[in-house]
Motif scaffolding. Structure first.
Motif, short mmCIF file in Angstrom:
data_model
loop_
_atom_site.label_atom_id
_atom_site.label_comp_id
_atom_site.label_asym_id
_atom_site.label_seq_id
_atom_site.Cartn_x
_atom_site.Cartn_y
_atom_site.Cartn_z
N THR A 171 -18.44 27.07 -13.56
CA THR A 171 -17.35 26.38 -14.04
C THR A 171 -17.73 25.35 -15.14
O THR A 171 -19.02 24.71 -14.92
CB THR A 171 -16.39 25.72 -13.17
N VAL A 172 -17.05 25.02 -15.97
CA VAL A 172 -17.27 23.75 -17.01
C VAL A 172 -17.07 22.81 -16.40
O VAL A 172 -15.84 22.30 -15.95
CB VAL A 172 -16.56 23.96 -18.35
N HIS A 173 -17.85 21.70 -16.32
CA HIS A 173 -17.73 20.50 -15.54
C HIS A 173 -16.66 19.62 -16.35
O HIS A 173 -16.04 18.92 -15.57
CB HIS A 173 -19.20 19.58 -15.50
N THR A 174 -16.34 19.56 -17.46
CA THR A 174 -15.21 18.63 -18.14
C THR A 174 -13.96 19.44 -17.78
O THR A 174 -12.80 18.89 -17.76
CB THR A 174 -15.36 19.12 -19.64
N GLU A 175 -13.84 20.78 -17.08
CA GLU A 175 -12.51 21.61 -16.88
C GLU A 175 -12.33 21.45 -15.29
O GLU A 175 -11.30 21.34 -14.92
CB GLU A 175 -12.66 22.70 -17.53
N PHE A 176 -13.38 21.65 -14.85
CA PHE A 176 -13.37 21.87 -13.38
C PHE A 176 -14.75 21.36 -12.68
O PHE A 176 -15.74 21.77 -13.07
CB PHE A 176 -13.17 23.07 -12.75
N GLY A 177 -14.57 19.95 -12.05
CA GLY A 177 -15.78 19.10 -11.55
C GLY A 177 -16.54 19.87 -10.49
O GLY A 177 -16.21 20.67 -9.72
N ARG A 208 -10.08 18.77 -15.60
CA ARG A 208 -10.43 17.43 -15.06
C ARG A 208 -10.60 16.30 -16.05
O ARG A 208 -10.18 15.09 -15.84
CB ARG A 208 -12.00 17.72 -14.60
N THR A 209 -10.89 16.59 -17.17
CA THR A 209 -10.78 15.38 -18.49
C THR A 209 -9.89 16.33 -19.46
O THR A 209 -9.42 17.17 -19.27
CB THR A 209 -12.15 15.48 -18.90
N ALA A 246 -6.28 25.35 -15.12
CA ALA A 246 -6.24 24.79 -16.38
C ALA A 246 -7.65 25.10 -17.00
O ALA A 246 -8.33 23.94 -16.89
CB ALA A 246 -5.60 23.63 -16.83
N GLN A 247 -8.16 26.13 -17.34
CA GLN A 247 -9.40 26.48 -17.74
C GLN A 247 -9.42 27.24 -18.92
O GLN A 247 -8.97 28.50 -18.97
CB GLN A 247 -10.37 27.05 -16.56
N ALA A 248 -10.39 26.95 -20.05
CA ALA A 248 -10.53 27.97 -20.90
C ALA A 248 -11.29 28.95 -20.66
O ALA A 248 -11.49 29.99 -21.70
CB ALA A 248 -10.89 26.82 -22.20
N ARG A 249 -12.38 28.77 -19.93
CA ARG A 249 -13.20 29.69 -19.59
C ARG A 249 -13.37 30.18 -18.07
O ARG A 249 -12.91 29.24 -17.22
CB ARG A 249 -14.67 29.52 -20.30
N ALA A 258 -7.83 19.82 -7.78
CA ALA A 258 -8.70 20.29 -7.07
C ALA A 258 -9.99 20.32 -8.03
O ALA A 258 -11.10 20.11 -7.66
CB ALA A 258 -8.68 21.82 -6.69
N ALA A 259 -9.66 19.97 -9.09
CA ALA A 259 -10.64 20.06 -10.38
C ALA A 259 -11.41 18.50 -10.28
O ALA A 259 -12.56 18.36 -10.82
CB ALA A 259 -10.25 20.19 -11.64
#
Length: 667
Positions: free
Chosen positions: A104-110, A213-214, A250-253, A619-620
């Motif tokens: 996961t991308v850290h800005t989207e899901f920690g 997440r952000t 809510a993730q773009a990837r 959860a992110a």
């Protein structure tokens, strides 16, 4: 109240937390202090992508004890060239580190590898549900709140009186002109003009990108006391504690986003292939079947809007001669649908089972007004999780009353579906009851599933009737294929997908609710990564959400704040009371060194004197994210005098709370 401005407020608290930062890397290489955080997080995302493209380790790596981690690849070392000065968010210079490669991308899901920061969302059998208690602040807080509103009203009317005479050009919309009636009523628009406009900095904040997440804010200023807003062209990356992104989809990837892209290639964006009668398609049929399987009902129907699901289908359930019993804090969509139905309405005190039973006895014994004939139908409508209070419905007691008084039960699970229960199946799953003991289950896809629309689930005869009599069937637009695919992918990720039995390749794992999704219930072209299809990541997200919710709730209580709601609720309201503190709380949280974006809620969404900030946990979020929120609240709460929940001698200091997170969450 202060004007909106991207510059820091004079009262803003920019204190770096003394706890070890989550943005640090164990490395001998040096990195100069970064210029901004937007560029920092962008470079971090690129490092995540590079790490995901590397070969996975042959052995299971040891997990770091840090709750916020990413790849240990040297790609994650960031230099001055990796940054630009786009938002002014100041954070430590090094990215997080771990031996594990995350997907996961850290800005989207920690990234969170510490299994201690996990809990199961489940009610303990036999224990009564805690009653909803509205805790009052000291009298001087209530008195100052009432005086603030009184001053606001008096000065507002004086300004209106003088303004209409000395500055009439600003009041042309409130007076008749050229033979036309005024555009707005002077009295009806008073609250909007004199209070909400002064606080518009807190509302309708323009954003761009993924609300994960952000979140990336578009900075704006107002030269005329919020009558107009001007974008400055800069952006601010902020910690997002304000979105209904409960499970972090809510993730773009990721796997769900890849599935949505495949559906666009197959179906397009706004039209449905293989269209059937009534505006549906094969994808609609598959989605409705999976929703019914997910919630444990016989059948389900879906609609393109959550609000309309209630307002359009409740009139198809009840009508003249019927009675709707409604919780006093039910959502506006329920109230609107009930009014449209023409049924009689009675309300009971929020979550008060004694009040409900007394009302049931009264309405059953008295019957319909004037004629006293028996009611054609009695429908009790409650919410699973109340979005403004964070309270849970007392489902076990209501089911006992249902057996005793023989009414129909409608449960709105807009906020509880996907967010509660060990399997994410809502309040029935949380309390461990059979969902088919509930007559009608309603929910939305906008919260836990990262999509849009809503559903109604029940027995097949009921759903077939609603398809014909509900207004959305013939009149509403159908859900688009990308949205349907997001629902399918996220729901299957929570459920997990069953695998064929070793004994028989055609036999699936026996289905008993809650059970994994059968492969035949999904489109054959929809494929998910192993962590999603197995349900491993879905279970992890549910357990992370449960931990974050309980930790934040108990942490705020130990700091001394007045909070509402159940500890298992991902919605955590913190009471502000005074209208002047709403704008200041929002500004001071956003102006910190690590900006935090929050939702401030006021009248008419809440009672006049119980204004609040509503934290929405995801959860992110990592444990460090919740630490950051608690530290900010601790400092801002001292400045704004918000700690009135427990006596000072019983409060914990912030360092004790942060170090005792697991103890607090499990208490």
């Amino acid at each position: 109240m202060p004007n909106s401005s991207p510059s820091p407020s004079p009262m803003a608290i920019n204190v770096v937390a003394p706890a070890p930062s989550m943005f640090k890397k164990r490395s001998s290489q040096s990195a100069a202090p970064m210029a901004s955080a937007a560029s920092y997080l962008s470079a971090l995302s690129q490092a995540d992508a590079r790490a995901r493209n590397t070969r996975a380790p042959t052995a299971t790596p040891a997990l770091s004890l840090s709750s916020s981690v990413t790849s240990s690849s040297e790609d994650t070392v960031l230099h001055d060239s990796d940054f630009d000065n786009s938002d002014g968010l100041s954070l430590p210079a090094r990215p997080p580190t771990s031996e594990q490669v995350f997907t996961t991308v850290h800005t989207e899901f920690g990234h969170c590898a510490n299994e201690e920061y996990r809990l199961v969302s489940q009610h303990t059998a036999g224990e009564p549900l805690p009653a909803h208690v509205e805790q009052d602040p000291p009298y001087y807080i209530l008195l100052s709140t009432y005086i603030s509103y009184l001053i606001l009203i008096v000065i507002g009317h004086i300004r209106d009186f003088l303004g209409k005479r000395f500055s009439p050009k600003f009041y042309t919309h409130l007076v008749p002109r050229n033979g036309y009636a005024p555009l707005n009523s002077d009295f009806d628009s008073f609250y909007t003009r004199r209070l909400k406009t002064r606080m518009d900095e807190c509302f309708s904040q323009p954003v761009t990108g993924v609300a994960g997440r952000t979140i990336l804010l578009l900075d704006r200023i107002s030269p005329d006391y919020n009558h107009t807003q001007i974008l400055t062209g800069t952006r601010t990356r902020a910690l997002n504690i304000s979105s209904y992104n409960y499970l972090g989809f809510a993730q773009a990837r990721g796997g769900c986003a890849d599935a949505v892209e495949e559906s666009i290639r197959r179906y397009g964006v706004s039209t449905c292939g293989n269209r059937l009668e009534g505006g549906s398609s094969d994808l609609h049929t598959v989605t409705e079947a999976l929703v019914a399987e997910f919630v444990g009902m016989e059948d389900a129907l879906i609609s393109s809007m959550g609000f309309a699901t209630n307002s359009a289908y409740i009139p198809a359930l009840v009508g003249k001669g019927c009675l709707v019993i409604s919780d006093e804090l039910n959502h506006a969509s329920i109230r609107f649908g009930t009014r449209l139905s023409g049924a009689n309405v009675r309300m009971f005190k929020h979550n008060d089972m004694r009040s409900l039973e007394n009302l049931l006895r009264e309405v059953i014994s008295q019957g319909q007004p004037k004629t006293h004939r028996p009611w054609k139908k009695i429908l009790l409508i409650v919410e699973g999780l109340y979005s403004m209070e964070g309270t849970l419905v007392n489902l076990p007691v209501i089911l006992e009353l249902k057996k005793k008084y023989k009414f129909y039960l409608f449960v709105d699970e807009a906020h509880s579906i996907g967010a509660l229960g060990p399997h994410g199946r809502g309040v029935a799953d949380y309390f461990g009851v059979n969902p088919r003991s509930i007559d009608i289950l309603m929910g939305t896809f906008t919260k836990s599933f990262g999509a849009a629309g809503g559903y109604i689930a029940g027995n097949k005869a009921l759903i077939d009737r609603l398809r014909i009599r509900g207004h959305l069937g013939p009149y509403a637009e159908a859900m688009t294929p990308p949205v349907l695919t997001q629902v399918l992918a996220s729901m299957a990720s929570i459920m997990g997908i069953a695998t064929p039995s070793p004994a028989d390749s055609t036999a699936l794992v026996p289905a008993s609710h809650p059970a994994p999704a059968s492969p035949s219930s999904l489109p054959p072209w929809l494929t998910l990564p192993p962590l999603l299809s197995s349900g491993t990541e879905g279970r992890s997200r549910l357990r992370r959400l449960a931990f974050n919710s309980r930790y934040l709730h108990h942490g705020l209580a130990k700091l001394g704040f007045i909070t509402y709601g159940h500890p298992a609720s991902p919605i955590v309201p913190l009471l502000l009371f005074n209208p002047g503190k709403m704008n200041m709380f929002h500004r001071m949280m956003k102006d910190r060194q690590t900006p935090i974006i929050v939702v401030v809620v006021a009248y008419p969404a809440t009672p006049l004197v119980t204004s609040r900030v509503r934290f929405c946990v995801s959860a992110a979020h990592t444990k460090e994210d919740v630490d950051c929120v608690l530290r900010a609240c601790d400092e801002v709460g001292d400045v704004l005098d918000l700690k009135h929940g427990i006596p000072k001698r019983e409060r914990w200091d912030i360092e004790r709370i942060v170090s005792s997170a697991v103890e607090l969450a499990t208490s």
